[in-house]
Write a protein that holds these residues in place. Structure first.
Motif, mmCIF file in Angstrom:
data_model
loop_
_atom_site.group_PDB
_atom_site.id
_atom_site.type_symbol
_atom_site.label_atom_id
_atom_site.label_comp_id
_atom_site.label_asym_id
_atom_site.label_seq_id
_atom_site.Cartn_x
_atom_site.Cartn_y
_atom_site.Cartn_z
ATOM 1 N N ALA A 21 -15.253 32.059 16.090
ATOM 2 C CA ALA A 21 -16.105 33.069 15.460
ATOM 3 C C ALA A 21 -17.471 32.492 15.118
ATOM 4 C CB ALA A 21 -15.424 33.611 14.202
ATOM 5 N N ASN A 22 -17.538 31.170 14.954
ATOM 6 C CA ASN A 22 -18.801 30.512 14.633
ATOM 7 C C ASN A 22 -19.781 30.517 15.801
ATOM 8 O OD1 ASN A 22 -18.380 29.139 11.814
ATOM 9 N ND2 ASN A 22 -16.495 28.730 12.980
ATOM 10 N N ILE A 23 -19.299 30.785 17.016
ATOM 11 C CA ILE A 23 -20.191 30.813 18.179
ATOM 12 C C ILE A 23 -20.155 32.192 18.842
ATOM 13 C CG2 ILE A 23 -20.018 28.331 18.610
ATOM 14 C CD1 ILE A 23 -17.958 28.989 20.799
ATOM 15 N N ASN A 24 -19.683 33.192 18.083
ATOM 16 C CA ASN A 24 -19.566 34.557 18.616
ATOM 17 C C ASN A 24 -18.664 34.600 19.856
ATOM 18 O OD1 ASN A 24 -21.323 35.719 16.673
ATOM 19 N ND2 ASN A 24 -23.094 34.976 17.856
ATOM 20 N N GLY A 25 -17.600 33.850 19.800
ATOM 21 C CA GLY A 25 -16.677 33.806 20.931
ATOM 22 C C GLY A 25 -15.454 34.658 20.698
ATOM 23 N N ARG A 26 -14.771 34.998 21.785
ATOM 24 C CA ARG A 26 -13.516 35.733 21.691
ATOM 25 C C ARG A 26 -12.580 35.224 22.783
ATOM 26 N NH1 ARG A 26 -12.549 39.881 25.324
ATOM 27 N NH2 ARG A 26 -14.273 40.355 26.747
ATOM 28 N N ILE A 27 -11.285 35.245 22.490
ATOM 29 C CA ILE A 27 -10.272 34.760 23.439
ATOM 30 C C ILE A 27 -10.090 35.788 24.552
ATOM 31 C CG2 ILE A 27 -7.845 34.141 23.715
ATOM 32 C CD1 ILE A 27 -7.867 33.251 20.772
ATOM 33 N N VAL A 28 -10.113 35.310 25.806
ATOM 34 C CA VAL A 28 -9.843 36.195 26.947
ATOM 35 C C VAL A 28 -8.577 35.773 27.695
ATOM 36 C CG1 VAL A 28 -12.249 36.860 27.236
ATOM 37 C CG2 VAL A 28 -11.378 34.852 28.453
ATOM 38 N N TRP A 29 -8.114 34.542 27.424
ATOM 39 C CA TRP A 29 -6.874 34.059 28.074
ATOM 40 C C TRP A 29 -6.339 32.907 27.252
ATOM 41 C CZ3 TRP A 29 -4.567 29.732 30.099
ATOM 42 C CH2 TRP A 29 -3.508 29.909 30.998
ATOM 43 N N MET A 30 -5.023 32.894 27.032
ATOM 44 C CA MET A 30 -4.421 31.792 26.289
ATOM 45 C C MET A 30 -3.035 31.501 26.845
ATOM 46 S SD MET A 30 -3.274 33.643 22.693
ATOM 47 C CE MET A 30 -2.026 32.401 22.352
ATOM 48 N N SER A 31 -2.689 30.220 26.888
ATOM 49 C CA SER A 31 -1.363 29.786 27.310
ATOM 50 C C SER A 31 -0.596 29.342 26.084
ATOM 51 C CB SER A 31 -1.460 28.617 28.307
ATOM 52 O OG SER A 31 -0.195 28.020 28.498
ATOM 53 N N VAL A 32 0.599 29.893 25.889
ATOM 54 C CA VAL A 32 1.419 29.501 24.748
ATOM 55 C C VAL A 32 2.165 28.207 25.030
ATOM 56 C CG1 VAL A 32 1.716 31.888 24.027
ATOM 57 C CG2 VAL A 32 3.386 30.858 25.576
ATOM 58 N N ILE A 33 1.995 27.674 26.238
ATOM 59 C CA ILE A 33 2.701 26.451 26.618
ATOM 60 C C ILE A 33 1.778 25.249 26.614
ATOM 61 C CG2 ILE A 33 3.968 25.324 28.488
ATOM 62 C CD1 ILE A 33 5.038 28.048 29.254
ATOM 63 N N SER A 34 0.593 25.393 27.218
ATOM 64 C CA SER A 34 -0.281 24.234 27.420
ATOM 65 C C SER A 34 -1.384 24.115 26.381
ATOM 66 C CB SER A 34 -0.916 24.309 28.811
ATOM 67 O OG SER A 34 -1.789 25.424 28.914
ATOM 68 N N ASN A 35 -1.422 25.006 25.388
ATOM 69 C CA ASN A 35 -2.438 24.948 24.332
ATOM 70 C C ASN A 35 -3.853 25.131 24.871
ATOM 71 O OD1 ASN A 35 -0.313 24.273 22.521
ATOM 72 N ND2 ASN A 35 -0.496 22.127 23.114
ATOM 73 N N ASN A 36 -4.005 25.876 25.950
ATOM 74 C CA ASN A 36 -5.312 26.154 26.538
ATOM 75 C C ASN A 36 -5.777 27.554 26.161
ATOM 76 O OD1 ASN A 36 -6.397 23.951 28.127
ATOM 77 N ND2 ASN A 36 -4.582 24.141 29.409
ATOM 78 N N TYR A 37 -7.062 27.654 25.796
ATOM 79 C CA TYR A 37 -7.692 28.937 25.496
ATOM 80 C C TYR A 37 -8.983 29.044 26.305
ATOM 81 C CZ TYR A 37 -4.634 29.360 21.396
ATOM 82 O OH TYR A 37 -3.556 29.463 20.558
ATOM 83 N N ASP A 38 -9.159 30.159 26.992
ATOM 84 C CA ASP A 38 -10.425 30.451 27.656
ATOM 85 C C ASP A 38 -11.137 31.524 26.837
ATOM 86 O OD1 ASP A 38 -9.780 28.692 29.707
ATOM 87 O OD2 ASP A 38 -8.735 30.246 30.826
ATOM 88 N N ILE A 39 -12.419 31.305 26.566
ATOM 89 C CA ILE A 39 -13.145 32.226 25.694
ATOM 90 C C ILE A 39 -14.414 32.719 26.379
ATOM 91 C CG2 ILE A 39 -12.276 30.998 23.662
ATOM 92 C CD1 ILE A 39 -15.168 29.967 23.251
ATOM 93 N N ASN A 40 -14.822 33.916 26.022
ATOM 94 C CA ASN A 40 -16.143 34.444 26.361
ATOM 95 C C ASN A 40 -17.063 34.262 25.163
ATOM 96 O OD1 ASN A 40 -15.257 37.235 28.537
ATOM 97 N ND2 ASN A 40 -15.903 35.166 29.042
ATOM 98 N N LEU A 41 -18.323 34.014 25.448
ATOM 99 C CA LEU A 41 -19.360 33.927 24.421
ATOM 100 C C LEU A 41 -20.659 34.384 25.057
ATOM 101 C CD1 LEU A 41 -20.397 30.182 23.880
ATOM 102 C CD2 LEU A 41 -19.147 30.989 25.875
ATOM 103 N N PRO A 42 -21.708 34.631 24.300
ATOM 104 C CA PRO A 42 -22.974 35.038 24.918
ATOM 105 C C PRO A 42 -23.462 33.983 25.903
ATOM 106 C CG PRO A 42 -23.028 35.430 22.568
ATOM 107 C CD PRO A 42 -21.775 34.653 22.819
ATOM 108 N N PRO A 43 -24.145 34.385 26.989
ATOM 109 C CA PRO A 43 -24.623 33.415 27.987
ATOM 110 C C PRO A 43 -25.600 32.410 27.371
ATOM 111 C CG PRO A 43 -24.760 35.656 28.817
ATOM 112 C CD PRO A 43 -24.468 35.765 27.361
#
Length: 1001
Positions: free
Chosen positions: A394-416
């Motif tokens: 939230a500190n970088i205006n980001g939001r989660i678009v994909w997350m793995s409950v196994i590998s602890n990976n999160y892909d986020i969108n943020l402003p360009p």
């Protein structure tokens, strides 16, 4: 309880008074006096030399065997006995009887261990065999998990019939030794019941087929795992005891005790406990499970399986797949029988969450490398929650678009953001929130590793069906099939991360559920081609054959393109997706200019959780260090690192056994494979096939070989499969390419499928062959341009070197550039013959060494052409403006030359005086005499001049072709291809093959 042998056993069991073993253990010696008196009166118990019974002592296997024989009046001996039973021993006859009847069968070494103490579970098994007891249930003891699988149903049968009841704490203590008093009391109770039975058993009966389990299970063992003094089935190759029926009447059985969850689960594995029992007279060889009728996931392999042992009987980890899981366990034994257990619950793995993503914004860093400017990938520490991640981004205006409950990976969108700003954001996140975040990665764009190459074979289409699958022959895949005695690969899941595939292709036919395709169709040619190399269907009279012939349900494909671009985040998702699907081999024919830690860290996480696999990645084709552009950059990892042990990096070779001209180099490269002019499936329509080149085509060859290795020995780990593929290399290829820095030039090995599967089966590999490659040229011709097409090259045994050669014959034809290649030649000396129309035949001796390429470059003299009478010369050339012909004597300054020009493209020679003459042709190309404004030094044009010679009767004698290159736009060319010798109007014409010369206009 079931009794398949004697109905009277039921009567006996009704009369037996249950006597719990824990009570026997607590009494003093006098409590068993009644039983001892009975056994002494029946001459069953005799005592030692001092008349002592020693009731508190443990009883040996020999003593108990003797008591069983006396109790049931068994007398029929066998000529065979156990190898550790001496003919001079007092118990020799007792064990001969026991072996003949089959109620004692010996351990895996054929030994009876007569002087070892006998254990409770062994007593239960022997008596259950003799009495013909069976059970379909597990016993009711608190320590069932300690009861060996081979004895658990015998213990249950004895418990159901009141013969044993365990200790006060509910345990049975199956592996504890039994005392003489305890054993004697059980035998005494059976004797007391004997009068109520018509007959217990005849002395000629055999107990090897009296099962102690249900119809779905059998029992063969009297000992626990790794015992040195118990009972097990004789080895697989040991002969059965005399009069012993082959194996028991029942199948092996497996029972899973762990309860599986139903519905949606987020944990990708379940640790289970199970009991497995072989059929009578056999040992368990392998246990596996299938999910939705997919590949066999092995959890146990014994030495008797013929494979490398793996797993621990009784415990295993089972992986849950996406979608509904219908799981069936299978146990197989050395008798070739199998049993099954079906899990009633059908869990479904939910391993990732995906939301709508913003359109990707592509930008470039200062060096020109492209990345996704509004996307980051974050790997968090174990135990971090989604809420914590959301709070951080939230500190970088980001939001989660994909997350793995196994590998602890999160892909986020943020402003360009621009590159430097994005780097600053990453530093901020990794520094300020280090308790949550392990690291953050930029989503760099990636690229596929295929492209047309300038290798001469790239455009060779003269023999498309004869040579289209040269790659399989070059690495001895057909020989590997022969060695395995099948083209079918035992189930191994193989996945690719690529650009999507045409899964409906006639030569693929992969279920749609196994494929993730994006909506973009334009990038599916590459993935379809890669998948065809690995697994195109065999024996369907269509297209080609893949390296492996495997069930269609065991091939997986993930499309890592989004829109028109390929990026590292999607490749990582595809890598994880394939692991979750159960893929053992994952092919990634792509590269990127920047590395990301999350690939190696995700790999380590999955390996630590029990998944096992190998990644096969292409080396790339920019003639640079391959480690700099690979998805998994493992070069700097120690060889002992489990991540490096799971990655194979592959570079490409051409048909002549050379490195593909643009292949990358470096220490990261593990192996080579064919990658030039590879024929495989295409994506334009369901019966489309095409040729492609690149390290992208080499990698799937190796992926297929890895699958053959894993199929040949399912007990291997991924690290072992990788090592075998690497050491299998037969052909040595030296990197002599001029663009490669000298300190990076080294020797590589090309993968050898036959050697690989032989090593997997513990057979010394047959590395006995080499190959020859070369080029056939005209005498005096330019080396690059004047190869002789369709020259016939024959290699056969050399009679002058009988001690260094073997019987062998092979024939090949040169391509349009003069190149040829013959492989898999046994080492030795051979006769080599080269013949071409219009040239003198050449013969020589060639020596072939193991794993080496013998280079041949031969110059052929043109064969003279003899014509009786006049002849006509015609030529054909494109863009010709005009031409003149000249003939002159090589010795007479005033010869009688009667030649004329018949047309712009035809010349006649009516007669020549005796002597030697030369022929010349000068023509004007018609190019401008002034350089065009846009002309560059690369402005070359090539064409052929075809010269044909006819007799006066219009019979074609020969055709001579020569390649001409316009290096500048305003020259004429002087061609001197013929010498003519005239004798009494008989003309001998010899093509000289002299190179073209340039003459200014």
């Amino acid at each position: 309880m079931k009794n398949k042998i004697f109905a009277t056993i039921v009567i006996i069991m009704m009369a037996i008074q249950a006597l719990p073993l824990h009570i026997l253990a607590d009494f003093q010696v006098h409590w068993a006096e009644g039983s001892i008196e009975l056994l002494q009166e029946s001459n069953i118990v005799l005592g030692d030399e001092n008349g002592n019974i020693n009731l508190d002592n443990f009883i040996t296997r020999a003593e108990f065997t003797a008591i069983v024989n006396r109790t049931f009046e068994f007398n029929e001996t066998s000529d065979n006995n156990f190898i550790d039973v001496s003919p001079n021993s007092w118990y020799y006859r007792d064990f001969s009887i026991a072996k003949n009847l089959g109620f004692i069968m010996g351990d895996e070494n054929g030994m009876a261990n007569p002087e070892s103490n006998i254990r409770r579970v062994e007593v239960a098994l022997i008596l259950a065999r003799v009495l013909g007891l069976e059970s379909e249930q597990l016993p009711n003891f608190t320590d069932n998990n300690e009861i060996p699988s081979w004895g658990i149903f015998a213990v249950s049968a004895m418990q159901e019939n009141g013969l044993i009841s365990g200790y006060q704490d509910g345990s049975f203590r199956s592996l504890s030794d039994i005392t003489r008093a305890e054993a004697f009391t059980i035998i005494a109770n059976i004797i007391r019941s004997r009068e109520e039975a018509i007959e217990i058993v005849s002395t000629t009966s055999n107990f090897a087929n009296v099962n102690t389990s249900s119809n779905n299970a059998g029992n063969s063992n009297d000992n626990s795992d790794n015992s040195q003094d118990g009972e097990t089935t004789p080895p697989i190759n040991s002969p059965a005891p005399p009069n012993l029926p082959p194996s028991g009447g029942n199948n092996p059985i497996i029972i899973v005790h762990t309860e599986f969850p139903s519905g949606e689960v987020t944990q990708s594995y379940i640790d289970i406990e199970y009991t497995a029992t072989p059929s009578q007279g056999a040992v368990i060889t392998e246990i596996f499970y299938r999910t939705n009728d997919g590949a066999e996931d092995f959890i146990y392999l014994s030495e008797a399986s013929g494979f490398t042992p793996m797993g621990e009987l009784g415990r295993a980890r089972v992986f849950i797949r996406p979608d509904e899981n219908n799981i069936v366990f299978t146990v197989r034994d050395s008798a070739g029988r199998e049993g099954h257990f079906t899990v009633e619950a059908t869990p479904t793995l939910s391993w990732f969450v995906e939301y709508e993503e913003d359109p990707r914004v592509i930008k470039a860093d200062p060096e020109g490398y492209e990345f996704v400017a509004n996307n980051l990938s974050i790997m968090v520490h174990e135990g971090v929650t989604r809420e914590q991640v959301e709070e951080v981004i939230a500190n970088i205006n980001g939001r989660i678009v994909w997350m793995s409950v196994i590998s602890n990976n999160y892909d986020i969108n943020l402003p360009p953001h621009e590159y430097e700003d994005l780097r600053a954001i990453i530093e901020y996140l990794e520094t300020e929130f280090s308790d949550v975040i392990r690291h953050v990665s930029i989503n760099w764009l990636a690229f596929l590793d295929n492209q047309p190459t300038n290798d001469p074979w790239w455009n060779d289409r003269r023999f498309p069906f004869r040579s289209s699958q040269w790659g399989l022959s070059a690495i001895r895949v057909p020989e590997a099939w022969d060695f395995l005695q099948t083209q079918e690969t035992r189930d191994v899941r193989i996945g690719i991360v690529d650009g999507g595939i045409r899964y409906t292709h006639e030569d693929l036919q992969i279920p749609s559920r196994n494929v993730v395709n994006s909506t973009i169709l334009e990038h599916r040619d590459h993935g379809t081609h890669v998948m065809g190399i690995i697994g195109a269907i065999h024996n369907n009279d269509l297209g080609l054959s893949g390296v492996v012939n495997i069930s269609r349900s065991n091939l997986f494909s993930y499309d890592a393109f989004r829109g028109s671009t390929l990026d590292l985040t999607q490749i990582r998702r595809g890598f994880e997706w394939n692991i979750i699907q159960g893929a053992k081999i994952i092919n990634i024919s792509a590269g990127a200019r920047h590395s990301r830690l999350d690939f190696l860290e995700a790999m380590e996480l999955y390996l630590n959780r029990g998944y096992d696999f190998i990644v096969v990645q292409s080396a790339g084709h920019t003639v640079s260090n391959a480690n700099d552009s690979r998805i998994f950059q493992t070069q700097n990892l120690p060889e002992t690192d489990q991540r490096r042990q799971r990655v194979l990096t592959v570079s490409a070779t051409n048909r002549r056994g050379n490195l593909m001209s643009e292949s990358n180099f470096g220490l990261i490269i593990d192996i080579l494979a064919p990658g030039v002019d590879i024929y495989s499936t295409g994506d334009e329509y369901d019966d489309h096939y095409f040729f492609d080149s690149g390290t992208s085509m080499a990698a799937p060859h190796v992926a297929g070989v890895a699958a053959l290795v894993w199929s040949a020995n399912r007990g291997f780990t991924g690290a072992q499969v990788r090592d075998i593929v690497r050491v299998s290399g037969g052909l040595i290829v030296f990197d002599e390419r001029s663009p490669v820095p000298e300190n990076h030039r080294r020797a590589y090995f090309q993968v050898d499928a036959l050697s690989a599967v032989q090593i997997a089966r513990n057979v010394n590999p047959e590395r006995t062959t080499g190959q020859i490659a070369g080029k056939i040229l005209q005498v005096g011709a330019n080396v690059l341009d004047q190869g002789i097409e369709n020259a016939r090259i024959t290699i056969q045994s050399n009679m002058y070197f009988p001690e260094t050669t073997v019987e062998f014959f092979a024939e090949e034809f040169s391509d349009e550039y003069g190149y040829f290649f013959i492989q898999n030649i046994p080492a030795g000396a051979y006769s080599l013959e080269i013949a071409a129309n219009g040239f003198a035949t050449m013969r020589t001796t060639v020596f072939v060494e193991v794993g080496a390429t013998s280079r041949i470059e031969e110059l052929l003299e043109p064969a003279p052409i003899v014509i009786d009478g006049s002849f006509r010369i015609e030529f054909e050339v494109s863009n010709l403006q005009s031409a003149t012909m000249g003939i002159w004597s090589n010795s007479d300054p005033n010869p009688n030359i009667n030649a004329m020009q018949g047309s712009n493209t035809t010349f006649f020679v009516n007669s020549l005086s005796d002597g030697e003459f030369s022929f010349s042709l000068t023509f004007d190309t018609g190019r401008q005499s002034v350089l065009p404004p846009n002309w560059t030094p690369d402005d070359f044009t090539e064409f052929y001049v075809h010269l044909r010679i006819f007799t006066a009767e219009n019979e074609l004698v020969t055709t001579i072709s020569q390649l001409v290159t316009w290096a500048t736009p305003y020259y004429t060319w002087d061609w001197l291809p013929l010498d003519i010798e005239a004798t009494n109007e008989i003309y001998t014409i010899t093509p000289t093959g002299r190179p073209v010369t340039e003459t200014p206009m």
